[in-house]
Write a protein that holds these residues in place. Structure first.
Motif, PDB file in Angstrom:
ATOM      1  N   ILE A 259      23.655  36.258  12.622  1.00  0.00           N
ATOM      2  CA  ILE A 259      22.422  36.674  13.305  1.00  0.00           C
ATOM      3  C   ILE A 259      21.564  35.476  13.729  1.00  0.00           C
ATOM      4  O   ILE A 259      20.651  35.635  14.537  1.00  0.00           O
ATOM      5  N   VAL A 260      21.887  34.285  13.217  1.00  0.00           N
ATOM      6  CA  VAL A 260      21.132  33.088  13.665  1.00  0.00           C
ATOM      7  C   VAL A 260      21.305  32.875  15.171  1.00  0.00           C
ATOM      8  O   VAL A 260      20.479  32.229  15.813  1.00  0.00           O
ATOM      9  N   PHE A 261      22.382  33.438  15.746  1.00  0.00           N
ATOM     10  CA  PHE A 261      22.651  33.236  17.174  1.00  0.00           C
ATOM     11  C   PHE A 261      21.628  33.925  18.076  1.00  0.00           C
ATOM     12  O   PHE A 261      21.569  33.643  19.260  1.00  0.00           O
ATOM     13  N   PHE A 262      20.802  34.801  17.500  1.00  0.00           N
ATOM     14  CA  PHE A 262      19.707  35.395  18.275  1.00  0.00           C
ATOM     15  C   PHE A 262      18.652  34.342  18.634  1.00  0.00           C
ATOM     16  O   PHE A 262      17.798  34.589  19.484  1.00  0.00           O
ATOM     17  N   THR A 295      12.105  27.625  13.430  1.00  0.00           N
ATOM     18  CA  THR A 295      11.501  28.777  12.748  1.00  0.00           C
ATOM     19  C   THR A 295      12.392  30.008  12.824  1.00  0.00           C
ATOM     20  O   THR A 295      12.701  30.633  11.800  1.00  0.00           O
ATOM     21  N   ILE A 296      12.798  30.354  14.047  1.00  0.00           N
ATOM     22  CA  ILE A 296      13.578  31.582  14.247  1.00  0.00           C
ATOM     23  C   ILE A 296      14.946  31.460  13.575  1.00  0.00           C
ATOM     24  O   ILE A 296      15.396  32.383  12.886  1.00  0.00           O
ATOM     25  N   PHE A 297      15.599  30.311  13.752  1.00  0.00           N
ATOM     26  CA  PHE A 297      16.903  30.068  13.119  1.00  0.00           C
ATOM     27  C   PHE A 297      16.783  30.220  11.601  1.00  0.00           C
ATOM     28  O   PHE A 297      17.576  30.909  10.962  1.00  0.00           O
ATOM     29  N   GLY A 298      15.752  29.573  11.032  1.00  0.00           N
ATOM     30  CA  GLY A 298      15.548  29.607   9.574  1.00  0.00           C
ATOM     31  C   GLY A 298      15.255  30.997   9.052  1.00  0.00           C
ATOM     32  O   GLY A 298      15.804  31.418   8.033  1.00  0.00           O
ATOM     33  N   PHE A 299      14.397  31.733   9.780  1.00  0.00           N
ATOM     34  CA  PHE A 299      14.088  33.111   9.381  1.00  0.00           C
ATOM     35  C   PHE A 299      15.339  33.984   9.427  1.00  0.00           C
ATOM     36  O   PHE A 299      15.616  34.748   8.510  1.00  0.00           O
TER      37      PHE A 299
END
Length: 311
Positions: A259-262, A295-299
């Protein structure tokens, strides 16, 4: 010797304005503080560690305080060395633009370090006193990033130190205080986060390349040249995503981590935002997008880890 007595702050009424103080913490960089704590904690839960909420909260606050203090040391020493002026682009320059006293900025930074130490003592009491040594090293690096006789920020190693200390180390400490040990898996999962923390640093240096060169800095962006530095930035982001695929293919991580690919569109926006730009102001959106990618990748990485724990 350059003095700062001639500086007349452009905005004198903002001394007590909370926005000035908020900007002084450089909020866009604070993701480099809380994302690794979140990832480290999620990794520990995946290793069947029990979740200690007070320790988690203290670790989160202490890391954010250290990040804020580091940013304030940056502000203070950039001013002392004459790098900031009224025309400085970006979030820095509160001292010269807003009339904030340099000593006040330094005192707040030191106070934040003091509060971090108090939180750190509690964390050590409930886990291990070895963390005191590691914590002090992290704080020293935060100070020496722009303070000291040879600031790390003036060398090509800024990205490495940022990634290692605010990425790998914070993830592993966050893991350790929950689990009581460090796993090789935690080290491997920390790498993409470390790369993206380093990317925030590199994006900042790409924006400041011309000014930094004039002031005698030897950052990675300066040594590579603007065009190559953007390629390095893209490579750091690319390797972060590739790393996750390798972990999953090796059976070391859950497929939920995909899901990190989002966060890929944000990474693409960051790189595109730097291509062909030379003016600092033009590159601000790209710099912001780089921090948001982290931020988004980490979340998403944390969410993927939490889902794999519960499923």
């Amino acid at each position: 010797m350059h003095t700062h007595t001639q500086h007349t702050p452009l905005v004198k009424n903002n001394k007590n304005n909370w926005r000035v103080w908020w900007q002084l913490t450089r909020p866009h960089t604070l993701t480099a503080g809380f994302v690794p704590v979140l990832v480290g904690t999620a990794l520990a839960l995946n290793d069947d560690a029990s979740f200690h909420i007070p320790v988690f909260i203290c670790m989160m606050i202490a890391t954010l305080f250290i990040q804020m203090a580091t940013n304030m040391f940056n502000e203070y020493y950039d001013f002392k060395r004459g790098l900031d002026n009224e025309n400085s682009i970006g979030i820095g320059g509160a001292i010269v633009r807003e009339g904030v006293s340099p000593k006040t900025v330094l005192n707040i930074a030191l106070s934040l370090y003091g509060l971090s130490v108090l939180l750190g003592i509690y964390i050590c009491v409930v886990s291990s006193w070895w963390l005191a040594l590691i914590g002090l090293i992290c704080m020293a690096v935060g100070y020496l990033y722009t303070g000291g006789p040879l600031p790390i920020a003036y060398t090509p190693f800024g990205e490495l130190f940022a990634g290692l200390f605010m990425g790998v180390f914070v993830i592993l400490i966050s893991f350790f205080i929950q689990a009581g040990y460090v796993s090789s898996n935690a080290v491997l999962v920390s790498i993409p986060v470390a790369l993206l923390v380093g990317a925030i640093n590199l994006s900042n240096n790409i924006r400041d390349l011309d000014g930094d060169k004039e002031n005698g800095r030897k950052t990675l962006a300066i040594l590579c040249g603007r065009k190559n530095a953007v390629i390095v930035l893209g490579s750091m982001m690319g390797v972060s995503y590739l790393w996750v695929i390798i972990l999953i293919a090796s059976g070391l991580a859950s497929p939920w981590l995909l899901i990190v690919f989002f966060s890929v569109p944000k990474a693409v926006k960051a790189i595109k935002g730097f291509i062909g730009k030379t003016q600092p102001l033009q590159m601000m959106p790209a710099m912001k997008a780089t921090a948001q990618t982290n931020t988004i990748f980490g979340f998403l990485l944390s969410i993927g880890l939490f889902i794999s724990y519960f499923v």
